[in-house]
Motif scaffolding. Structure first.
Motif, PDB file in Angstrom:
ATOM      1  N   PHE A  82       0.814  -1.210   0.000  1.00  0.00           N
ATOM      2  CA  PHE A  82       0.000   0.000   0.000  1.00  0.00           C
ATOM      3  C   PHE A  82       0.852   1.268   0.000  1.00  0.00           C
ATOM      4  CE2 PHE A  82      -3.923   2.331   1.517  1.00  0.00           C
ATOM      5  CZ  PHE A  82      -4.784   1.816   0.573  1.00  0.00           C
ATOM      6  N   VAL A  85       0.146   4.389  -2.065  1.00  0.00           N
ATOM      7  CA  VAL A  85      -0.783   5.486  -1.766  1.00  0.00           C
ATOM      8  C   VAL A  85      -0.062   6.704  -1.167  1.00  0.00           C
ATOM      9  CG1 VAL A  85      -2.799   6.152  -0.411  1.00  0.00           C
ATOM     10  CG2 VAL A  85      -2.821   4.042  -1.730  1.00  0.00           C
ATOM     11  N   TRP A 219     -16.521  -5.414   2.528  1.00  0.00           N
ATOM     12  CA  TRP A 219     -15.117  -5.106   2.794  1.00  0.00           C
ATOM     13  C   TRP A 219     -14.602  -5.835   4.026  1.00  0.00           C
ATOM     14  CZ3 TRP A 219     -12.032  -3.194  -0.678  1.00  0.00           C
ATOM     15  CH2 TRP A 219     -12.557  -2.422  -1.720  1.00  0.00           C
ATOM     16  N   GLY A 220     -15.442  -5.956   5.047  1.00  0.00           N
ATOM     17  CA  GLY A 220     -15.017  -6.656   6.259  1.00  0.00           C
ATOM     18  C   GLY A 220     -14.536  -8.062   5.945  1.00  0.00           C
ATOM     19  N   PHE A 223     -11.102  -8.003   3.991  1.00  0.00           N
ATOM     20  CA  PHE A 223      -9.941  -7.827   4.858  1.00  0.00           C
ATOM     21  C   PHE A 223      -9.712  -9.054   5.747  1.00  0.00           C
ATOM     22  CE2 PHE A 223     -10.622  -3.313   3.807  1.00  0.00           C
ATOM     23  CZ  PHE A 223      -9.334  -2.992   3.425  1.00  0.00           C
ATOM     24  N   LEU A 241      -1.423  -5.146   8.356  1.00  0.00           N
ATOM     25  CA  LEU A 241      -0.822  -3.940   8.936  1.00  0.00           C
ATOM     26  C   LEU A 241       0.697  -4.076   8.850  1.00  0.00           C
ATOM     27  CD1 LEU A 241      -2.930  -3.468  12.199  1.00  0.00           C
ATOM     28  CD2 LEU A 241      -3.235  -2.322  10.006  1.00  0.00           C
ATOM     29  N   GLN A 247       8.188  -0.600   8.911  1.00  0.00           N
ATOM     30  CA  GLN A 247       7.630   0.752   8.847  1.00  0.00           C
ATOM     31  C   GLN A 247       8.598   1.747   8.228  1.00  0.00           C
ATOM     32  OE1 GLN A 247       5.961   2.186  12.496  1.00  0.00           O
ATOM     33  NE2 GLN A 247       4.787   0.313  12.816  1.00  0.00           N
ATOM     34  N   VAL A 251       7.932   4.034   4.768  1.00  0.00           N
ATOM     35  CA  VAL A 251       7.941   5.482   4.554  1.00  0.00           C
ATOM     36  C   VAL A 251       9.109   5.923   3.679  1.00  0.00           C
ATOM     37  CG1 VAL A 251       6.667   6.005   6.653  1.00  0.00           C
ATOM     38  CG2 VAL A 251       9.130   5.994   6.736  1.00  0.00           C
ATOM     39  N   LEU A 292      -6.543   8.096  -5.510  1.00  0.00           N
ATOM     40  CA  LEU A 292      -7.697   7.405  -4.961  1.00  0.00           C
ATOM     41  C   LEU A 292      -7.951   6.131  -5.771  1.00  0.00           C
ATOM     42  CD1 LEU A 292      -9.726   7.917  -2.723  1.00  0.00           C
ATOM     43  CD2 LEU A 292     -11.215   8.975  -4.402  1.00  0.00           C
TER      44      LEU A 292
ATOM     45  N   PRO B  36       3.954   6.660  10.260  1.00  0.00           N
ATOM     46  CA  PRO B  36       3.130   5.455  10.396  1.00  0.00           C
ATOM     47  C   PRO B  36       2.269   5.405  11.665  1.00  0.00           C
ATOM     48  CG  PRO B  36       5.378   4.873   9.804  1.00  0.00           C
ATOM     49  CD  PRO B  36       5.378   6.333  10.107  1.00  0.00           C
ATOM     50  N   PHE B  39      -1.409   5.978  11.072  1.00  0.00           N
ATOM     51  CA  PHE B  39      -2.306   5.092  10.320  1.00  0.00           C
ATOM     52  C   PHE B  39      -2.080   3.609  10.567  1.00  0.00           C
ATOM     53  CE2 PHE B  39       1.182   6.493   7.484  1.00  0.00           C
ATOM     54  CZ  PHE B  39       1.768   5.280   7.186  1.00  0.00           C
ATOM     55  N   ASN B  40      -0.982   3.237  11.189  1.00  0.00           N
ATOM     56  CA  ASN B  40      -0.694   1.815  11.290  1.00  0.00           C
ATOM     57  C   ASN B  40      -1.448   1.157  12.449  1.00  0.00           C
ATOM     58  OD1 ASN B  40       0.499  -0.561  10.465  1.00  0.00           O
ATOM     59  ND2 ASN B  40       2.226  -0.330  11.858  1.00  0.00           N
ATOM     60  N   GLY B  41      -2.752   1.009  12.265  1.00  0.00           N
ATOM     61  CA  GLY B  41      -3.567   0.347  13.275  1.00  0.00           C
ATOM     62  C   GLY B  41      -4.832  -0.186  12.634  1.00  0.00           C
ATOM     63  N   ASP B  42      -5.552  -1.021  13.357  1.00  0.00           N
ATOM     64  CA  ASP B  42      -6.740  -1.646  12.780  1.00  0.00           C
ATOM     65  C   ASP B  42      -8.011  -0.863  13.108  1.00  0.00           C
ATOM     66  OD1 ASP B  42      -9.029  -3.552  12.474  1.00  0.00           O
ATOM     67  OD2 ASP B  42      -7.427  -4.858  11.806  1.00  0.00           O
ATOM     68  N   ARG B  45     -12.555   0.881  12.600  1.00  0.00           N
ATOM     69  CA  ARG B  45     -12.835   0.512  11.213  1.00  0.00           C
ATOM     70  C   ARG B  45     -13.947   1.399  10.644  1.00  0.00           C
ATOM     71  NH1 ARG B  45     -11.855  -5.449   9.042  1.00  0.00           N
ATOM     72  NH2 ARG B  45      -9.918  -5.898  10.149  1.00  0.00           N
ATOM     73  N   PHE B  47     -16.593   1.331   7.420  1.00  0.00           N
ATOM     74  CA  PHE B  47     -17.131   0.473   6.341  1.00  0.00           C
ATOM     75  C   PHE B  47     -16.317  -0.813   6.176  1.00  0.00           C
ATOM     76  CE2 PHE B  47     -18.125   4.842   4.759  1.00  0.00           C
ATOM     77  CZ  PHE B  47     -19.497   4.783   4.988  1.00  0.00           C
ATOM     78  N   GLY B  48     -15.812  -1.343   7.271  1.00  0.00           N
ATOM     79  CA  GLY B  48     -15.030  -2.572   7.181  1.00  0.00           C
ATOM     80  C   GLY B  48     -13.557  -2.350   6.880  1.00  0.00           C
ATOM     81  N   PHE B  49     -13.164  -1.085   6.557  1.00  0.00           N
ATOM     82  CA  PHE B  49     -11.763  -0.795   6.274  1.00  0.00           C
ATOM     83  C   PHE B  49     -11.008  -0.579   7.577  1.00  0.00           C
ATOM     84  CE2 PHE B  49     -11.183   0.530   1.716  1.00  0.00           C
ATOM     85  CZ  PHE B  49     -12.473   0.250   1.297  1.00  0.00           C
ATOM     86  N   PRO B  50      -9.913  -1.288   7.814  1.00  0.00           N
ATOM     87  CA  PRO B  50      -9.062  -0.955   8.950  1.00  0.00           C
ATOM     88  C   PRO B  50      -8.524   0.469   8.804  1.00  0.00           C
ATOM     89  CG  PRO B  50      -8.456  -3.085   8.022  1.00  0.00           C
ATOM     90  CD  PRO B  50      -9.431  -2.466   7.074  1.00  0.00           C
ATOM     91  N   PHE B  52      -5.614   1.643   8.857  1.00  0.00           N
ATOM     92  CA  PHE B  52      -4.477   1.710   7.940  1.00  0.00           C
ATOM     93  C   PHE B  52      -4.921   2.124   6.534  1.00  0.00           C
ATOM     94  CE2 PHE B  52      -1.437  -0.195   4.963  1.00  0.00           C
ATOM     95  CZ  PHE B  52      -0.230   0.188   5.511  1.00  0.00           C
ATOM     96  N   TYR B  53      -6.045   1.596   6.095  1.00  0.00           N
ATOM     97  CA  TYR B  53      -6.485   1.834   4.717  1.00  0.00           C
ATOM     98  C   TYR B  53      -7.301   3.102   4.567  1.00  0.00           C
ATOM     99  CZ  TYR B  53      -4.523  -2.735   4.324  1.00  0.00           C
ATOM    100  OH  TYR B  53      -3.632  -3.753   4.369  1.00  0.00           O
ATOM    101  N   GLN B  56      -5.206   6.409   5.178  1.00  0.00           N
ATOM    102  CA  GLN B  56      -4.286   6.780   4.096  1.00  0.00           C
ATOM    103  C   GLN B  56      -5.054   7.268   2.871  1.00  0.00           C
ATOM    104  OE1 GLN B  56      -0.339   4.836   3.731  1.00  0.00           O
ATOM    105  NE2 GLN B  56      -1.311   3.175   4.831  1.00  0.00           N
ATOM    106  N   LEU B  57      -6.218   6.670   2.633  1.00  0.00           N
ATOM    107  CA  LEU B  57      -7.033   7.190   1.528  1.00  0.00           C
ATOM    108  C   LEU B  57      -7.511   8.606   1.873  1.00  0.00           C
ATOM    109  CD1 LEU B  57      -9.070   3.988   0.564  1.00  0.00           C
ATOM    110  CD2 LEU B  57      -7.216   5.038  -0.715  1.00  0.00           C
TER     111      LEU B  57
END
Lengths: 549, 80
Positions: A82, A85, A219-220, A223, A241, A247, A251, A292, B36, B39-42, B45, B47-50, B52-53, B56-57
């Motif tokens: 990822f 992004v 999505w759940g 993932f 993650l 990490q 970066v 995006l 990081p 954003f580096n965590g779950d 959430r 909409f089901g996105f952790p 992290f995702y 960043q979006l």
């Protein structure tokens, strides 16, 4: 085999032929009376407005390989993939600040390549030659990657043969067509085709990210499927993650790739083709729409996990080709005709950047090698001609990379490409702000950064290879007591800068001649309509009037 | 290659200056996506996105917002 995919092949071929026709017609699109000038062939007359620039730079930076490889990386490694992004977020503010200055000074002086700028700024043909060669060498494997993108699609459609030549014939044909219309239309061809490419990609991806989660349970669940896969894998660095070890790599790779991307000659070509500063600045706030898109495309990798996609076998026995997972996902989840459209989007997505890259490499050769060393008094028409022919040679070279070498080798080369293009940062990007560095210091820094970068890449092992296995350098190799890794390019460019600074101080103390700056502070703000720029009429006049340095 | 021309440079009204304090804002979208811990965590959430995702979006919007603001505040006045 391929008969099962007949609908896909027909849709793919029709769309491919459509854009090829557009490529030829593009020569007349927004064209002046005279195409025999490098500004016209290689920079589209430096006339592109907001929309064209948006599609052109977007089509330039987000390549077929991105669309195939980023999800493949997510599929294989998870969160680490990822990085694309943040990488494409940080690049735009950087361009906003830095490349507008390059645009201005290039507009004012008629520069076509970054090496042209360096030549004038630091009064050093040697440094310019290094920049030009670095650019060409870094670009070639990047073009080859585009072919890998097309190949992943063709492979999924079953268009593959028993021997190397038969397997690559479709790509050779595709590239022959590409070469012909780039030769004829120059930068106008990818600019026009980019409209079709991006429209197709936006449609395909929007449909995919709405329809696929619905079909795969949301999505759940997607993932959760990815999480389960990485939990079961023995690799300690995968997962949805990042962990403590990767990490820093994440970066530095994002930052390093962003810096590298806008130093690549093809990105600079896209920026220089815009008609004024305003177009560039406005685009930097509009282009993230693609980021995006890229984020959503990356997640196709997880959707492929959730859908249970099994990648096709790779070229060597026992290996798998993760690059095929996106095409396979479309093949399994969508009707044939829609998969065909998606494949065409990826295939055409390869043509736009490949064309721009070959033009950029050709311009570097023409301006900084041919004109500098072979034929000082080349006329604009001769320059344009040399560039056209060089663009053909560059494409033949890229095809040869794919046909005669293991495609994995091209991926490795591209990895190296990113590290080496970063070594032009002190001269090109910092050169736009300061002339503090001594030209010889920059050369020595380049050598140091390049040497260290190559050594580090050589040390990186992966499960399948001992050397050049990736760009994540274990810090333990430097004697640190840690399992963390860092992106090679960032370290190499830091050393490059440090060496350049030290040598500069030494040379300045020794009062070594540092040459004459061919630019003025004001040049970095020049805009369209600047009275010192004499566009159009002057360029078409006899070349004798052009001041020769 | 174009050499510096002999005549003295004239200041043209079309020329924009880059030196605006607004430009410093651009470092926000350069620096924030590279930290990081944000954003580096779950959880949480969305909409089901952790995190992290989706975070960043969301940084993409941060980038768009900042560059748009800086562009609006620094563009040439009057003639455009």
């Amino acid at each position: 085999m391929w008969r099962d995919h007949l609908t896909e092949i027909i849709v793919f071929s029709l769309l491919f032929l459509l854009v090829s026709a557009m490529g030829f017609v593009a020569a007349r699109w927004r064209a002046p009376k005279d195409m025999a000038h490098l500004d016209e062939w290689g920079l589209g007359g430096r006339s592109f407005g907001g929309w064209i620039t948006w599609f052109l730079i977007g089509g330039d930076l987000y390549t077929a390989y991105t669309f195939v490889a980023v999800p493949a990386l997510m599929f294989g490694a998870g969160a680490a993939g990822f990085f694309a992004v943040p990488y494409t977020i940080v690049i735009y503010p950087l361009v906003f600040l830095v490349l507008v200055r390059l645009w201005s000074v290039s507009h004012r002086h008629g520069f076509v390549t970054p090496a042209d700028f360096v030549r004038n700024r630091f009064d050093s043909p040697v440094l310019a030659l290094l920049i030009a060669i670095t650019g060409i060498v870094a670009t070639m494997p990047y073009i080859a990657l585009q072919l890998i993108g097309i190949e992943a699609v063709l492979k999924t459609m079953g268009v593959t043969g028993d021997n190397a030549l038969a397997r690559h014939l479709p790509i050779i044909i595709a590239f022959a067509i590409l070469a012909a219309y780039t030769y004829q239309s120059g930068l106008r061809a990818p600019a026009l085709i980019a409209f079709v490419k991006d429209s197709l990609i936006y449609i395909v991806i929007l449909v995919a990210v709405i329809y696929l989660p619905y079909k795969l349970g949301g999505w759940g669940d997607i993932f959760a499927a990815a999480d389960a896969k990485f939990d079961a894998s023995p690799n300690p660095n995968d997962g949805i993650l990042l962990n403590g070890n990767n990490q820093l790599q994440y970066v530095t790779l994002a930052l390093g790739s962003a810096l590298a991307l806008f130093l690549y000659p093809h990105s600079i070509t896209g920026v220089l083709a815009s008609k004024n500063r305003d177009v560039i600045k406005r685009n930097m706030s509009a282009l993230p729409a693609y980021s995006l898109l890229l984020g959503l495309i990356a997640l196709l990798g997880y959707m492929a996990i959730a859908a249970g996609v099994k990648p096709l076998p790779g070229n060597s026995a026992g290996s798998v080709d993760n690059n095929t997972i996106v095409p396979l996902l479309f093949d399994q989840q969508f009707p044939d005709w829609f998969a065909g459209v998606a494949y065409a989007a990826i295939g055409i997505g390869a043509l736009v950047p490949a064309a721009i890259m070959s033009i950029a490499a050709a311009n570097l050769f023409t301006r900084n090698i041919y004109k500098e060393y072979l034929k000082r008094d080349a006329s604009p028409a001769q320059e344009a001609n040399v560039s056209k022919i060089t663009s053909l040679v560059v494409k033949v070279g890229a095809v040869a990379c794919i046909v005669f070498l293991d495609p994995q080798f091209s991926i490795d080369l591209q990895l190296i490409g990113g590290v080496i293009i970063l070594q032009t940062l002190p001269a090109v990007a910092l050169g736009l702000y300061t002339r503090w560095f001594h030209r010889t210091g920059l050369i020595v820094g380049w050598v140091a950064g390049m040497g260290l970068g190559m050594w580090m890449l050589y040390q990186v092992a992966s499960p399948t290879r001992k050397h050049f296995g990736g760009s994540a350098f274990p810090l333990s190799e430097f004697g640190f007591d840690t399992t963390r890794t860092i992106y090679v390019g960032i370290v190499a460019v830091a050393v490059n800068l440090a060496v350049a600074a030290l040598v500069t101080l030494a040379l300045r103390a020794a009062k070594v001649d540092e040459g004459v700056d061919g630019t003025e502070p004001d040049d970095y703000f020049a805009d369209e309509g600047d009275p010192r720029v004499t566009p159009g009429t002057d360029r078409d006049a006899d070349s004798a009037r052009e001041p020769v340095a | 290659m174009a050499a510096p021309e002999p005549e003295a440079p004239t200041t043209a009204p079309t020329r924009a200056k880059d030196h605006s304090p607004w430009n410093w804002l651009l470092f926000i979208p350069i620096v924030v996506p590279l930290i990081p811990v944000f954003f580096n965590g779950d959880s949480p959430r969305v909409f089901g996105f952790p995190r992290f995702y989706w975070l960043q979006l969301a940084f993409i919007l941060l980038g768009v917002g900042t560059t748009t603001l800086v562009y609006q505040m620094t563009k040439k006045r009057g003639d455009s």
